[in-house]
Write a protein that holds these residues in place. Structure first.
Motif, PDB file in Angstrom:
ATOM      1  N   LEU A   1     -22.998  20.829 -33.537  1.00 59.78           N
ATOM      2  CA  LEU A   1     -22.736  20.947 -32.108  1.00 59.78           C
ATOM      3  C   LEU A   1     -21.943  19.705 -31.665  1.00 59.78           C
ATOM      4  CD1 LEU A   1     -25.914  22.586 -30.486  1.00 59.78           C
ATOM      5  CD2 LEU A   1     -23.598  23.905 -30.705  1.00 59.78           C
ATOM      6  N   THR A   2     -22.546  18.617 -31.904  1.00 57.09           N
ATOM      7  CA  THR A   2     -21.585  17.410 -31.682  1.00 57.09           C
ATOM      8  C   THR A   2     -20.202  17.272 -32.172  1.00 57.09           C
ATOM      9  OG1 THR A   2     -23.923  16.138 -31.240  1.00 57.09           O
ATOM     10  CG2 THR A   2     -21.862  14.932 -31.686  1.00 57.09           C
ATOM     11  N   ARG A   3     -20.377  17.838 -33.476  1.00 54.16           N
ATOM     12  CA  ARG A   3     -18.813  17.675 -34.255  1.00 54.16           C
ATOM     13  C   ARG A   3     -18.096  18.654 -33.408  1.00 54.16           C
ATOM     14  NH1 ARG A   3     -19.300  19.018 -40.247  1.00 54.16           N
ATOM     15  NH2 ARG A   3     -20.294  21.055 -39.336  1.00 54.16           N
TER      16      ARG A   3
ATOM     17  N   HIS B   1     -20.561   9.403 -24.934  1.00 56.65           N
ATOM     18  CA  HIS B   1     -21.939   9.881 -25.012  1.00 56.65           C
ATOM     19  C   HIS B   1     -22.239  10.724 -26.223  1.00 56.65           C
ATOM     20  CE1 HIS B   1     -25.252  12.794 -23.745  1.00 56.65           C
ATOM     21  NE2 HIS B   1     -25.546  11.763 -23.039  1.00 56.65           N
ATOM     22  N   LEU B   2     -21.162  11.606 -26.575  1.00 59.50           N
ATOM     23  CA  LEU B   2     -21.159  12.226 -27.861  1.00 59.50           C
ATOM     24  C   LEU B   2     -21.268  11.400 -29.094  1.00 59.50           C
ATOM     25  CD1 LEU B   2     -19.102  15.238 -26.768  1.00 59.50           C
ATOM     26  CD2 LEU B   2     -21.337  15.432 -27.149  1.00 59.50           C
ATOM     27  N   LEU B   3     -20.436  10.417 -29.186  1.00 62.33           N
ATOM     28  CA  LEU B   3     -20.427   9.607 -30.357  1.00 62.33           C
ATOM     29  C   LEU B   3     -21.601   8.703 -30.680  1.00 62.33           C
ATOM     30  CD1 LEU B   3     -16.697   8.164 -29.560  1.00 62.33           C
ATOM     31  CD2 LEU B   3     -17.351   9.290 -31.970  1.00 62.33           C
ATOM     32  N   VAL B   4     -22.080   8.280 -29.457  1.00 58.57           N
ATOM     33  CA  VAL B   4     -23.296   7.685 -29.830  1.00 58.57           C
ATOM     34  C   VAL B   4     -24.568   8.508 -30.411  1.00 58.57           C
ATOM     35  CG1 VAL B   4     -25.496   6.503 -28.420  1.00 58.57           C
ATOM     36  CG2 VAL B   4     -23.093   5.789 -27.825  1.00 58.57           C
ATOM     37  N   ARG B   5     -24.706   9.982 -29.601  1.00 61.50           N
ATOM     38  CA  ARG B   5     -25.424  10.611 -30.363  1.00 61.50           C
ATOM     39  C   ARG B   5     -25.270  11.010 -32.137  1.00 61.50           C
ATOM     40  NH1 ARG B   5     -26.406   9.915 -25.877  1.00 61.50           N
ATOM     41  NH2 ARG B   5     -27.877  10.473 -24.480  1.00 61.50           N
ATOM     42  N   ARG B   6     -23.812  11.028 -32.192  1.00 67.59           N
ATOM     43  CA  ARG B   6     -23.245  11.418 -33.696  1.00 67.59           C
ATOM     44  C   ARG B   6     -23.955  10.095 -34.351  1.00 67.59           C
ATOM     45  NH1 ARG B   6     -19.880  14.482 -36.644  1.00 67.59           N
ATOM     46  NH2 ARG B   6     -18.903  13.075 -38.351  1.00 67.59           N
TER      47      ARG B   6
ATOM     48  N   ALA C   1     -17.323   4.272 -29.567  1.00 63.99           N
ATOM     49  CA  ALA C   1     -17.849   4.350 -28.176  1.00 63.99           C
ATOM     50  C   ALA C   1     -17.637   3.096 -27.479  1.00 63.99           C
ATOM     51  CB  ALA C   1     -19.285   4.868 -28.614  1.00 63.99           C
ATOM     52  N   TYR C   2     -17.951   2.141 -28.298  1.00 60.30           N
ATOM     53  CA  TYR C   2     -17.751   0.755 -27.626  1.00 60.30           C
ATOM     54  C   TYR C   2     -16.146   0.768 -26.937  1.00 60.30           C
ATOM     55  CZ  TYR C   2     -17.781  -4.085 -26.126  1.00 60.30           C
ATOM     56  OH  TYR C   2     -17.525  -5.389 -25.361  1.00 60.30           O
ATOM     57  N   ARG C   3     -15.334   0.975 -27.840  1.00 60.70           N
ATOM     58  CA  ARG C   3     -14.041   0.856 -27.523  1.00 60.70           C
ATOM     59  C   ARG C   3     -13.601   1.831 -26.284  1.00 60.70           C
ATOM     60  NH1 ARG C   3      -9.477   3.486 -27.946  1.00 60.70           N
ATOM     61  NH2 ARG C   3     -10.341   5.384 -28.694  1.00 60.70           N
ATOM     62  N   LEU C   4     -14.265   2.903 -26.201  1.00 58.07           N
ATOM     63  CA  LEU C   4     -13.984   3.657 -24.885  1.00 58.07           C
ATOM     64  C   LEU C   4     -14.611   3.317 -23.764  1.00 58.07           C
ATOM     65  CD1 LEU C   4     -14.489   7.258 -27.125  1.00 58.07           C
ATOM     66  CD2 LEU C   4     -12.255   6.386 -25.705  1.00 58.07           C
ATOM     67  N   LEU C   5     -15.616   2.631 -23.971  1.00 54.39           N
ATOM     68  CA  LEU C   5     -16.726   2.272 -22.848  1.00 54.39           C
ATOM     69  C   LEU C   5     -15.996   0.950 -22.074  1.00 54.39           C
ATOM     70  CD1 LEU C   5     -20.304   2.716 -24.135  1.00 54.39           C
ATOM     71  CD2 LEU C   5     -19.285   3.954 -22.225  1.00 54.39           C
ATOM     72  N   ARG C   6     -15.268   0.294 -22.739  1.00 56.64           N
ATOM     73  CA  ARG C   6     -14.605  -1.057 -22.368  1.00 56.64           C
ATOM     74  C   ARG C   6     -13.797  -0.524 -21.065  1.00 56.64           C
ATOM     75  NH1 ARG C   6     -12.452  -4.840 -27.001  1.00 56.64           N
ATOM     76  NH2 ARG C   6     -12.012  -5.773 -25.101  1.00 56.64           N
TER      77      ARG C   6
ATOM     78  N   VAL D   1     -23.534   1.893 -18.451  1.00 57.38           N
ATOM     79  CA  VAL D   1     -24.523   0.580 -18.736  1.00 57.38           C
ATOM     80  C   VAL D   1     -25.318   1.248 -19.753  1.00 57.38           C
ATOM     81  CG1 VAL D   1     -26.322  -0.783 -17.834  1.00 57.38           C
ATOM     82  CG2 VAL D   1     -24.518  -0.451 -16.633  1.00 57.38           C
ATOM     83  N   GLN D   2     -26.040   2.422 -19.586  1.00 55.12           N
ATOM     84  CA  GLN D   2     -27.048   3.094 -20.570  1.00 55.12           C
ATOM     85  C   GLN D   2     -26.331   3.573 -22.007  1.00 55.12           C
ATOM     86  OE1 GLN D   2     -28.216   6.250 -18.074  1.00 55.12           O
ATOM     87  NE2 GLN D   2     -29.911   5.138 -17.445  1.00 55.12           N
ATOM     88  N   LEU D   3     -25.191   3.637 -21.807  1.00 55.37           N
ATOM     89  CA  LEU D   3     -24.449   3.901 -23.302  1.00 55.37           C
ATOM     90  C   LEU D   3     -24.247   2.743 -23.866  1.00 55.37           C
ATOM     91  CD1 LEU D   3     -22.162   6.712 -22.166  1.00 55.37           C
ATOM     92  CD2 LEU D   3     -23.992   6.811 -23.693  1.00 55.37           C
ATOM     93  N   LEU D   4     -23.836   1.687 -23.115  1.00 53.05           N
ATOM     94  CA  LEU D   4     -23.756  -0.095 -23.677  1.00 53.05           C
ATOM     95  C   LEU D   4     -24.845  -0.256 -24.571  1.00 53.05           C
ATOM     96  CD1 LEU D   4     -21.874  -1.759 -21.080  1.00 53.05           C
ATOM     97  CD2 LEU D   4     -20.792  -0.955 -23.459  1.00 53.05           C
TER      98      LEU D   4
END
Length: 937
Positions: free
Chosen positions: A456-458, A475-480, A499-504, A513-516
């Motif tokens: 489902l994530t993919r 969010h999806l990348l961290v779960r993947r 995911a970090y690139r997108l969060l910046r 914050v929670q995703l970081l």
């Protein structure tokens, strides 16, 4: 799934067998005893009696009642029992009274003449005297089966034997079906009368618990079943042994359908009902296993008097019973399923639609919180897909609010299926297909269904413009990343970095914050420096937002990352602060994770009691928020590991069994799997090597984190050593000393070296590694001393190792070290020292049930001509340990009494018992031995 037709081993009846043994013991003492065994059909009454009879050491006579009703063949079970006796011993056993016994057995010839009632009384006396004669040489068990079919004459003769004759050295066993005893059945008042007679005991067999079902399946299938299979069979068979056997023999791997023979058996009782009662039963079957009278009345559409009359008929034959809440439930869910499956297609759709309408109109007709799911189920079963779509989405949202992630996941799967058949699904739901994919992926992950979550994530990432929606994509990348890591497919670093690139560039909100924090956690063990930097960034961002929940998540991640960089003593205070913050905020997800981390650090410090307490506290929090298969498994494993260290092995095994039942996905199974494999090896369990193989197979995964890898390398060596496979042990030990991460993890590196050093050919490499591996905490120092002692072989290093394990407090490791110390003492010619070490090692091995160590110790003792005197598995009670602690501190009996709030006399009795149990001469020797055995702090 192929199986034996029936289990060769009786499962889950230890308490019942013990009760029967006690009853037989009373008869051996000259008493009369009777045990009446009740239970539903298929629960195992006959099997219990047969199993007991085979080992009782008594003369067994068996007679079944016949299904001929109240006017059936008189005395049928007694006739069968006497006939069996004659076949074995000839008519001589009747003592020349064949003509009189002909009233019972017509084949003996014409019966003696006489008044009917006098013949009846005389026959009773004849049977009693016969039992007296044959019980003079050995105890007799008279087994009367299926008393629910007993005729009046049979009941009268039983009553005579129980009330009047009371023949000593005879045990009467009777079985009957509780589900046949409807109101007015003649056996009910008869049983009530017998209850008041001295020596008569009633026993009702319960269905098997889930573990009993799993054990029975193991015997039937020849292999331990997967937890999911055991869960499915137990849910459907509800612990009825006969039903379990039927499912196991069906050959259906998923147990989707009721076996035909079982279905026919279940429906045969339904067919005996009148048409009106059958109609009500069909309506009830659509409502589910449990239902209220009000809901049934709404849907059935019958006059109240007619409904009650039909229900009374159904309840009378116990197809449905009244539950504790005043509603109804099917006595067995398989009956409901068989009746439901027998509905006509139109009837099926119509009744489900009526249930949906009734519950929509009056939600109080079902238990609180269940209305959304019930409505969704009924509309789907009614094939009204448009209504089913909306209802399933609403039910999924309600399930998430209750942390019922597995239920939410199933409901969202249904929504996705219905999306394809409902034309205006997006308009009706007010959501896009991407929204549903994301919701379903998160729900599947939270439910522990990682394979489905990955797919489902993919699919969601494929539909998403990541740069346009950075938080959603991250969010999806961290779960993947988590899914890849847990599956052992990769370390997930690529997904975490993206995911970090997108969060910046994402907005400064709590979710960021929670995703970081989750990104930092995902990178720990891959790039700790970068992970620490991102965790610090998350903490700072949380402080800017003044968000305590986000700050707790970031702090937990930072603490876990730094656990390998800071000492445990340095990391623990901040971890405890995080626990208190989460507790104060009632932030259960972070509280459960924080307690898991604290428990882990306390274990590393050797504070095992505190580690166990922290884990125990966290388990119910994990259950409440629906993460039993993830965080909950780690908490259970931490608790069990601490219990192992404390020597409480039975409790530890129970925790591992709980973890196994949860069936955690992927590498999340390793915390319980590898430790339970070690426990089974130490106890000589026949299934130990299968668990070892299952765990070690994870070494073939493309990625495995460092600690898991080191632990599995150790387990592979131990498995080979226990199997006496020298070639496999050498291969495993050779791989272990070549493992580059050994020096990076002292906690797991030292046990690995302690296992490898037992293989002689790799000892030089082990010595080199041991010289540089840090020794920070009690267990690490004890393992280091053990390794050095093995390399040396001298007495003094083994004494040092034994002292180190006493300091750490793990009895099993101490017992093994004492065994090797005894060997070293014997080699040095010190038989007294060897004998002392063997006594202590034997006591430890027996107290733990460590049969392999116990065998090794006893073999060495025999070889040396020494006696390793055992102290027994239950050396001291909890109170005696407390008294012994005070004795070791030099307290007098008066001081002990004052400290424990007991009398001086009681304190004196405790001290005397301790000295007797430890087989020592006085208080001083008792204290010294207790210190050596680790019985006191």
């Amino acid at each position: 799934m192929t199986a034996h037709a029936s289990s060769a081993v009786l499962v889950g009846r230890e308490t019942d067998l013990a009760a029967l043994r006690d009853a037989l013991k009373r008869t051996r003492g000259g008493e009369f005893a009777a045990v009446l065994i009740g239970g539903e059909a298929g629960v195992g009454k006959t099997r219990l009696v047969e199993d007991f009879s085979g080992t009782a050491g008594a003369r067994v006579l068996t007679g079944p009642c016949l299904e001929l009703g109240e006017e059936g063949l008189p005395f049928a079970p007694f006739a069968a029992a006497v006939r069996e006796l004659i076949r074995a011993n000839g008519t001589e056993v009747l003592d020349g009274r064949e003509e009189e016994f002909a009233h019972l057995l017509p084949e003996l010839g014409p019966p003696a003449e006489g008044n009917l009632m006098s013949r009846r009384g005389h026959l009773f006396e004849l049977v009693a005297r016969l039992l007296i004669r044959i019980s003079e040489k050995e105890p007799v068990m008279l087994v009367l089966e299926d008393l629910h079919w007993a005729d009046r004459s049979t009941r009268d003769l039983i009553g005579f034997l129980v009330r009047s004759a009371r023949v000593p050295n005879v045990l009467l066993l009777g079985t009957y079906r509780t589900d046949e005893l409807q109101r007015g059945h003649p056996l009910r008042p008869f049983l009530a009368e017998l209850d008041r007679v001295r020596g008569v005991q009633r026993m009702e067999l319960d269905r098997l618990a889930r573990d009993g079902t799993a054990e029975m399946l193991t015997h039937l299938l020849g292999v331990e079943p997967e937890p999911s299979l055991a869960d499915t069979v137990h849910e459907r068979a509800q612990g009825n042994p006969f039903f379990i056997e039927q499912f196991a023999a069906s050959g259906d791997p998923g147990c989707y359908d009721i076996p035909h023979t079982l279905r026919d058996l279940l429906l045969s009782r339904v067919d005996q009902l009148g048409e009106q009662a059958q109609r009500v039963l069909r309506v009830a079957a659509v409502g589910g296993t449990h239902f209220s009278h009000e809901l049934l009345a709404q849907v059935a559409g019958m006059a109240e008097a007619e409904l009650e009359s039909a229900l009374r008929a159904v309840v009378a034959v116990q197809l449905i019973v009244v539950d504790a809440e005043g509603g109804y439930e099917f006595r067995h869910a398989l009956v409901r399923e068989a009746v439901h499956d027998d509905l006509l297609p139109g009837e099926h759709a119509r009744l489900h639609a009526r249930f949906a309408e009734a519950i929509e109109a009056e939600s109080h007709l079902v238990p609180a919180g269940r209305a959304p799911a019930e409505i969704a189920h009924h509309w789907h079963a009614a094939r009204d897909y448009s209504r089913a779509l909306v209802a399933a989405r609403a039910a999924a949202c309600a399930a998430r609010r209750r942390y019922a992630y597995a239920e939410q996941s199933r409901l969202l799967e249904r929504v996705l299926d219905l999306w394809e058949v409902v034309d205006d699904a997006a308009e009706q739901l007010g959501a896009t297909h991407l929204d549903l994919l994301e919701e379903a992926a998160v729900a599947a992950l939270d439910a522990g269904d990682h394979k489905r979550a990955f797919k489902l994530t993919r699919a969601a990432l494929a539909d998403l413009d990541c740069d346009a929606e950075p938080l959603r994509a991250a969010h999806l990348l961290v779960r993947r990343a988590k899914l890849l890591y847990n599956a052992g497919t990769s370390n997930g670093a690529a997904e975490a970095c993206e995911a970090y690139r997108l969060l910046r560039g994402a907005p400064a909100v709590r979710e960021r914050v929670q995703l970081l924090a989750e990104v930092a956690y995902a990178l720990s063990g891959v790039d700790n420096e970068e992970a620490s930097r991102i965790a610090e960034e998350a903490i700072a961002a949380a402080a800017d937002l003044d968000d305590s929940a986000a700050e707790a998540a970031a702090t937990i991640a930072y603490g876990k990352i730094c656990a390998g960089q800071l000492t445990a003593e340095e990391a623990l205070p901040s971890m405890k602060v995080t626990v208190e913050r989460a507790r104060a905020a009632e932030d259960l997800p972070n509280l459960a994770r924080a307690l898991c981390n604290v428990s882990d650090v306390l274990f590393e410090l050797g504070r095992y009691e505190e580690s166990a307490a922290a884990a125990v506290e966290g388990v119910p929090y994990a259950d409440r928020i629906g993460v039993s298969r993830t965080t909950g498994v780690f908490l259970l494993a931490n608790h069990a590991e601490a219990l192992l260290a404390l020597g409480r092995w039975d409790e530890a095994d129970e925790r591992y069994a709980e973890s196994a039942r949860l069936d955690p996905p992927g590498t999340l199974a390793l915390p319980w799997l590898r430790h339970r494999a070690r426990l089974r090896l130490a106890r000589g369990h026949e299934g130990a090597q299968l668990l070892v193989q299952r765990a070690v197979a994870f070494l073939g995964k493309p990625y495995l984190n460092r600690d898991n890898r080191l632990s599995l390398l150790e387990l592979r060596i131990l498995g080979a050593l226990y199997a006496n496979d020298e070639a496999a042990a050498l291969t495993a030990a050779g791989a272990a000393v070549q493992e580059p991460s050994v020096l990076a993890s002292p906690r797991y590196g030292w046990p690995l070296l302690a296992a490898a050093v037992q293989v002689h050919d790799v000892r030089p490499q082990v010595g080199e590694l041991a010289a540089t591996l840090p020794r920070r905490y009690p267990a690490e120092r004890a393992y280091a001393a053990q390794v050095e002692a093995t390399l040396s072989g001298e007495v003094a290093p083994w004494e040092t190792a034994a002292a180190a394990w006493r300091t750490d407090g793990q009895p099993y490791q101490l017992g093994g070290t004492l065994f090797h110390l005894a060997k070293a003492q014997a080699a040095a010619g010190n038989r007294t020292g060897a004998a002392e070490a063997l006594v202590d090692a034997t006591a430890i091995a027996r107290s733990l049930g460590a049969v392999v160590l116990q065998d090794e110790v006893e073999t060495l003792a025999r070889r040396l001509g020494l006696r390793a005197a055992p102290l027994g598995p239950d050396m001291l009670t909890g109170r005696e340990r407390e008294v012994l602690q005070l004795v070791a501190e030099g307290r007098s009996n008066v001081e002990i009494a004052e400290s424990l709030y007991i009398s001086k006399k009681t304190a004196s009795v405790h001290v005397s018992r301790i000295i007797s149990k430890l087989k020592v001469k006085g208080r001083g020797e008792a204290a010294a031995l207790a210190h050596r055995l680790g019985l006191i702090n």
